[in-house]
Design a protein around this motif. Structure first.
Motif, PDB file in Angstrom:
ATOM      1  N   UNK A  21       0.759  -1.448  -0.566  1.00 22.37           N
ATOM      2  CA  UNK A  21      -0.058   0.115  -0.337  1.00 22.37           C
ATOM      3  C   UNK A  21       0.549   1.612   0.422  1.00 22.37           C
ATOM      4  N   UNK A  22       2.085   1.270   0.827  1.00 19.11           N
ATOM      5  CA  UNK A  22       2.733   2.393   0.853  1.00 19.11           C
ATOM      6  C   UNK A  22       3.612   2.343  -0.607  1.00 19.11           C
ATOM      7  N   UNK A  23       4.211   1.326  -1.319  1.00 20.46           N
ATOM      8  CA  UNK A  23       4.974   1.249  -2.431  1.00 20.46           C
ATOM      9  C   UNK A  23       3.331   1.828  -3.632  1.00 20.46           C
ATOM     10  N   UNK A  24       1.933   1.262  -3.600  1.00 17.27           N
ATOM     11  CA  UNK A  24       1.159   2.344  -4.388  1.00 17.27           C
ATOM     12  C   UNK A  24       0.921   3.919  -3.951  1.00 17.27           C
ATOM     13  N   UNK A  25       1.139   4.260  -2.666  1.00 19.20           N
ATOM     14  CA  UNK A  25       0.288   5.552  -2.542  1.00 19.20           C
ATOM     15  C   UNK A  25       1.996   6.230  -2.899  1.00 19.20           C
ATOM     16  N   UNK A  26       2.807   5.637  -3.139  1.00 22.95           N
ATOM     17  CA  UNK A  26       4.379   6.552  -3.255  1.00 22.95           C
ATOM     18  C   UNK A  26       3.928   6.255  -4.926  1.00 22.95           C
ATOM     19  N   UNK A  27       3.561   5.467  -5.455  1.00 22.01           N
ATOM     20  CA  UNK A  27       4.007   5.395  -7.579  1.00 22.01           C
ATOM     21  C   UNK A  27       2.272   6.859  -7.245  1.00 22.01           C
TER      22      UNK A  27
END
Length: 167
Positions: free
Chosen positions: A41-47
């Motif tokens: 989820x953090x990676x998705x938010x960063x992307x």
């Protein structure tokens, strides 16, 4: 003889294995999937944030590009205006120079014509004086008498008028 059962179900073992499976799934879900999902989820938010930033940067770049193109068009228009102004100025200056040169040429021509007319009058007057003197000498010799001043001037004027009409 006893036959060994290769596949058999022992109810207490089966229940223990099922409980063990549920405990393992709970532990995996709790300690493995939850952190992995949070990390994903953090990676998705960063992307998503990077995509949003990239879109904003693209919009800003397009705005800067449009402003640049507008400035280039204005600069081209201004350059064309300056060139046209320079052409007009050069044309006006060349016309002014040509006009001044023609005026100077006309003035020089008029001056030269006046000088020629003066020189012509001077030469005619000198010739008249010389011719008058020669005519007097000839007339005195031909007539062999002395002519008074009044007759002399009359003869000179007649001679000059005849010479003036001839030229």
């Amino acid at each position: 003889m006893q036959v060994q059962e290769l596949v058999g179900i022992v109810p207490w073992t089966f229940i223990a294995q099922i409980c063990n499976l549920f405990i393992q799934m709970y532990l995996i879900k709790r300690f493995l999937f939850k952190p992995i999902n949070e990390m994903l989820e953090k990676r998705r938010a960063a992307a998503d944030a990077e995509i949003t930033d990239a879109e904003a940067a693209k919009k800003e770049a397009n705005a800067i590009k449009e402003e640049y193109e507008q400035n280039m068009q204005e600069a081209k228009a201004k350059a064309n205006e300056i060139l046209e102004s320079a052409r007009k100025t050069a044309t006006l200056q060349s016309e002014k120079i040509v006009k001044e040169a023609s005026e100077q040429a006309a003035a020089l021509k008029n001056k030269a014509e006046k000088e020629i007319a003066q020189e012509k009058k001077k030469a005619v007057n000198e010739v008249k004086g010389e011719i008058g003197g020669i005519a007097m000498d000839i007339a005195g010799k031909v007539i062999e008498r002395e002519i008074n001043e009044k007759d002399h001037e009359k003869l000179i004027d007649e001679f000059i008028s005849n010479v003036g009409e001839a030229s």
